[in-house]
Design an enzyme around this catalytic site. Sequence first.
Site, mmCIF file in Angstrom:
data_model
loop_
_atom_site.group_PDB
_atom_site.id
_atom_site.type_symbol
_atom_site.label_atom_id
_atom_site.label_comp_id
_atom_site.label_asym_id
_atom_site.label_seq_id
_atom_site.Cartn_x
_atom_site.Cartn_y
_atom_site.Cartn_z
ATOM 1 N N HIS A 73 0.840 -1.196 0.000
ATOM 2 C CA HIS A 73 0.000 0.000 0.000
ATOM 3 C C HIS A 73 0.877 1.248 0.000
ATOM 4 O O HIS A 73 2.040 1.186 0.363
ATOM 5 C CB HIS A 73 -0.806 0.109 1.311
ATOM 6 N N TYR A 74 0.275 2.380 -0.324
ATOM 7 C CA TYR A 74 0.868 3.640 0.143
ATOM 8 C C TYR A 74 -0.041 4.192 1.227
ATOM 9 O O TYR A 74 -1.227 3.862 1.294
ATOM 10 C CB TYR A 74 1.136 4.638 -0.977
ATOM 11 N N THR A 75 0.545 5.052 2.092
ATOM 12 C CA THR A 75 -0.228 5.546 3.226
ATOM 13 C C THR A 75 -1.291 6.552 2.790
ATOM 14 O O THR A 75 -2.373 6.607 3.391
ATOM 15 C CB THR A 75 0.690 6.209 4.264
ATOM 16 N N ASP B 245 -3.807 2.395 -4.713
ATOM 17 C CA ASP B 245 -2.455 2.363 -4.156
ATOM 18 C C ASP B 245 -1.808 0.986 -4.292
ATOM 19 O O ASP B 245 -2.520 -0.007 -4.365
ATOM 20 C CB ASP B 245 -2.486 2.811 -2.679
ATOM 21 N N GLU C 79 2.412 -0.824 4.636
ATOM 22 C CA GLU C 79 2.091 0.548 4.244
ATOM 23 C C GLU C 79 3.398 1.273 3.941
ATOM 24 O O GLU C 79 4.320 1.280 4.763
ATOM 25 C CB GLU C 79 1.354 1.285 5.376
HETATM 26 ZN ZN LIG Z 1 -4.042 0.639 0.710
#
Ligand SMILES: [Zn+2]
Length: 246
Positions: free
Chosen positions: A26-28, A143, A91
């Site tokens: 993911h990205y935050t 993301d 993340e």
């Molecule tokens: Zn995510």
Amino acid sequence: MKTVERPSPNFNDRQGGAPVDILVLHYTGMPNAEAALELLTTVEGKVSSHYMVGEGGAVYSLVAENMRAWHAGVSSWGGATDINSRSIGIEIVNPGHEFGYRPFTPVQIEAVIALCKGILQRWPITPARVLAHSDVAPGRKIDPGELFPWDELARHGIGRWPRLHTADTGLLAIAPGDRGEHVARLQGELVRYGYGLEATGVFDERSQAVVSAFQRHFRRSRFDGVADADTQFILADLLNQLDAVA
Ligand SMILES: [Zn+2]
């Protein structure tokens, strides 16, 4: 590797007895790392991940790997829907498309690679099941997005990457609004790869979202959801790679 302990209260037991066989990146998508850490570690946030990796390469450990962190939300892959119960979530700090999407830093990606290598040694996760949040929640999540260097990870044995790209396959683009056998075949191939989709033969909004998710991961130069020749070729190549290891 050295990690910073920042325990999150947001986890529970893994459900259903499935093995831990998916890794979700993911990205935050928060203005900064502190805000993200705050969200991921407070009860009110109701979300978490097993790890967070800062832009300077710091690795925070939030939830024990054997527990169920709350990162994927409503999601599916390969017909399974409780992805949180069978996955590890990382993340990666980046403001994301909402707050100023920017390239991930080299030192951050180095840390992600080292972290992933360890996880892949500890759990039975095959390369084809190292996924983006957008892969398991197309249409809802985008993301870690098109700037994430999946090819670099693949060079380190993390995840799948197409072996070849070509623009000269003679395949016709399949686009939103199209319908027929060729659409059903494309949908069927995406389902076979793992995406949550139905082979209806109608290239609807969901199909476009899934193709776009596929492109953000495997063909990042254009991700408009039109299954052009290049996209179809890459999908076929990845399915061949799947079959080769099956
Ligand atoms: Zn995510």
